[in-house]
Design an enzyme around this catalytic site. Sequence first.
Site, PDB file in Angstrom:
ATOM      1  N   SER A 152       0.906  -1.209   0.078  1.00  0.00           N
ATOM      2  CA  SER A 152       0.140   0.082  -0.175  1.00  0.00           C
ATOM      3  C   SER A 152       0.947   1.316   0.138  1.00  0.00           C
ATOM      4  CB  SER A 152      -0.976  -0.065   1.290  1.00  0.00           C
ATOM      5  OG  SER A 152      -1.252   1.296   1.319  1.00  0.00           O
ATOM      6  N   TYR A 165      -1.379  -0.613  10.694  1.00  0.00           N
ATOM      7  CA  TYR A 165      -1.889  -0.996   9.083  1.00  0.00           C
ATOM      8  C   TYR A 165      -0.628  -0.809   8.396  1.00  0.00           C
ATOM      9  CZ  TYR A 165      -3.637  -1.138   4.639  1.00  0.00           C
ATOM     10  OH  TYR A 165      -4.165  -1.523   3.140  1.00  0.00           O
TER      11      TYR A 165
HETATM   12  P1  NDP Z   1     -11.444  -6.197   0.191  1.00  0.00           P
HETATM   13  O1  NDP Z   1     -12.007  -6.126   1.630  1.00  0.00           O
HETATM   14  O2  NDP Z   1     -12.419  -6.026  -0.834  1.00  0.00           O
HETATM   15  O3  NDP Z   1     -10.854  -7.383  -0.103  1.00  0.00           O
HETATM   16  C1  NDP Z   1      -9.894  -8.516   0.909  1.00  0.00           C
HETATM   17  C2  NDP Z   1     -10.047  -9.813   0.638  1.00  0.00           C
HETATM   18  O4  NDP Z   1      -9.319 -10.571   1.697  1.00  0.00           O
HETATM   19  C3  NDP Z   1     -11.160 -10.365   0.603  1.00  0.00           C
HETATM   20  O5  NDP Z   1     -11.382 -11.258  -0.495  1.00  0.00           O
HETATM   21  C4  NDP Z   1     -11.312 -11.431   1.691  1.00  0.00           C
HETATM   22  O6  NDP Z   1     -12.245 -12.469   1.629  1.00  0.00           O
HETATM   23  C5  NDP Z   1     -10.038 -11.512   2.044  1.00  0.00           C
HETATM   24  N1  NDP Z   1      -9.463 -12.132   3.264  1.00  0.00           N
HETATM   25  C6  NDP Z   1      -9.763 -11.587   4.475  1.00  0.00           C
HETATM   26  N2  NDP Z   1      -9.149 -12.337   5.488  1.00  0.00           N
HETATM   27  C7  NDP Z   1      -9.170 -13.442   4.902  1.00  0.00           C
HETATM   28  C8  NDP Z   1      -8.392 -14.355   5.493  1.00  0.00           C
HETATM   29  N3  NDP Z   1      -8.240 -14.777   6.758  1.00  0.00           N
HETATM   30  N4  NDP Z   1      -8.176 -15.563   4.623  1.00  0.00           N
HETATM   31  C9  NDP Z   1      -8.156 -15.407   3.469  1.00  0.00           C
HETATM   32  N5  NDP Z   1      -8.687 -14.259   2.628  1.00  0.00           N
HETATM   33  C10 NDP Z   1      -9.051 -13.269   3.539  1.00  0.00           C
HETATM   34  O7  NDP Z   1     -10.223  -5.111   0.164  1.00  0.00           O
HETATM   35  P2  NDP Z   1      -9.068  -4.717  -0.823  1.00  0.00           P
HETATM   36  O8  NDP Z   1      -9.504  -5.314  -2.265  1.00  0.00           O
HETATM   37  O9  NDP Z   1      -9.066  -3.466  -1.074  1.00  0.00           O
HETATM   38  O10 NDP Z   1      -7.763  -5.351  -0.201  1.00  0.00           O
HETATM   39  C11 NDP Z   1      -7.052  -6.132  -1.027  1.00  0.00           C
HETATM   40  C12 NDP Z   1      -5.581  -5.837  -0.469  1.00  0.00           C
HETATM   41  O11 NDP Z   1      -5.245  -4.371  -1.042  1.00  0.00           O
HETATM   42  C13 NDP Z   1      -5.290  -5.692   0.889  1.00  0.00           C
HETATM   43  O12 NDP Z   1      -4.073  -6.251   1.240  1.00  0.00           O
HETATM   44  C14 NDP Z   1      -5.334  -4.149   1.197  1.00  0.00           C
HETATM   45  O13 NDP Z   1      -4.467  -3.857   2.281  1.00  0.00           O
HETATM   46  C15 NDP Z   1      -4.656  -3.556  -0.016  1.00  0.00           C
HETATM   47  N6  NDP Z   1      -4.882  -2.323  -0.317  1.00  0.00           N
HETATM   48  C16 NDP Z   1      -6.168  -1.712  -0.524  1.00  0.00           C
HETATM   49  C17 NDP Z   1      -6.366  -0.290  -0.704  1.00  0.00           C
HETATM   50  C18 NDP Z   1      -7.639   0.130  -0.818  1.00  0.00           C
HETATM   51  O14 NDP Z   1      -7.752   1.448  -0.784  1.00  0.00           O
HETATM   52  N7  NDP Z   1      -8.596  -0.495  -0.975  1.00  0.00           N
HETATM   53  C19 NDP Z   1      -5.128   0.529  -0.690  1.00  0.00           C
HETATM   54  C20 NDP Z   1      -3.876  -0.075  -0.538  1.00  0.00           C
HETATM   55  C21 NDP Z   1      -3.802  -1.349  -0.463  1.00  0.00           C
HETATM   56  P3  NDP Z   1     -12.874 -13.178   2.604  1.00  0.00           P
HETATM   57  O15 NDP Z   1     -13.714 -12.270   3.505  1.00  0.00           O
HETATM   58  O16 NDP Z   1     -13.886 -13.995   1.944  1.00  0.00           O
HETATM   59  O17 NDP Z   1     -12.048 -14.296   3.404  1.00  0.00           O
END
Ligand code: NDP
Length: 258
Positions: A152, A165
């Site tokens: 990020s 974070y």
């Molecule tokens: P989302 O919340 O949409 O996606 C997060 C994903 O992680 C979901 O598919 C969730 O699925 C999965 N997840 C959560 N916990 C677990 C677990 N224990 N095991 C397996 N899967 C898990 O957010 P984003 O798409 O935004 O996030 C994706 C990445 O991007 C993250 O690492 C985030 O930190 C990073 N990011 C996001 C930004 C933003 O502004 N959105 C900016 C910079 C980085 P499920 O709950 O079904 O397990």
Amino acid sequence: MSTSTTSLPLSGRVAVVTGASSGIGAASAEHLASLGARVVVLARRADRLADLVARIGKDGGTATAVAADVTDAAAVRAAAERVAAEFGGADLLLNNAGVMLPAPIEELAADQWKHQIDLNVTGLMNAIGAFVPQLVAAAAERGVADLVNTSSIAAQNIFPNFAVYSGTKAYVTHLSRHLRAELGAKNVRVSALEPGIVGTELQNHVTDQGALDWLEGSRESIEWLTAQDVARTVGFIASQPPRVNFQQVTIMPTGQPA
Ligand code: NDP
């Protein structure tokens, strides 16, 4: 166009995407499939993964769902064994599952600190432990493999109340730079992907009112990135000739100053 067409840049490749049930992971899985990769989508919500697999199939791609919690090392190892058995191993890992729970440190939200560290650091390492051997083997055989870790902009910049974070994401970026130096000699490219703010479900888990207000103000004043914007970046990274490794890719909304 059928994704079996050999001219697609990722045809023949096997991509594992963690955190694929929503946001950046889901969009990236769809995009990688459209570029010809067979994708394995991993997250906890099996129903969401099933919908995604159906969507990819309808668009002519190939996807398989593996419901697993990345904080459970044994479950991630079992997922990797399944990928080895069904596809002969992965040659691309988008290591992307993560959670963002900002709050002032003096709130002592220890459960949220632990959740972020367990998922963003330990979960990421569980996937690395399970899939790096496959990436190395694939690179030895086919000349290239990719490990793309979702970090990020928080890894670089200072955001008050986002300390834990941001600390986890600084870990992801620094780890990635080290792994790139280590694995590059084996033709495994390693990239730290550093988006600014992207409209996904990430913001839905935030509970701290100050952070929610900050996010709301940001949403009103800036056009956030979409998950598809980031997905196209992942596709671009993976479609380069084997000699080209984007070490660190920062993608910001045009209007986000820092
Ligand atoms: P989302 O919340 O949409 O996606 C997060 C994903 O992680 C979901 O598919 C969730 O699925 C999965 N997840 C959560 N916990 C677990 C677990 N224990 N095991 C397996 N899967 C898990 O957010 P984003 O798409 O935004 O996030 C994706 C990445 O991007 C993250 O690492 C985030 O930190 C990073 N990011 C996001 C930004 C933003 O502004 N959105 C900016 C910079 C980085 P499920 O709950 O079904 O397990």
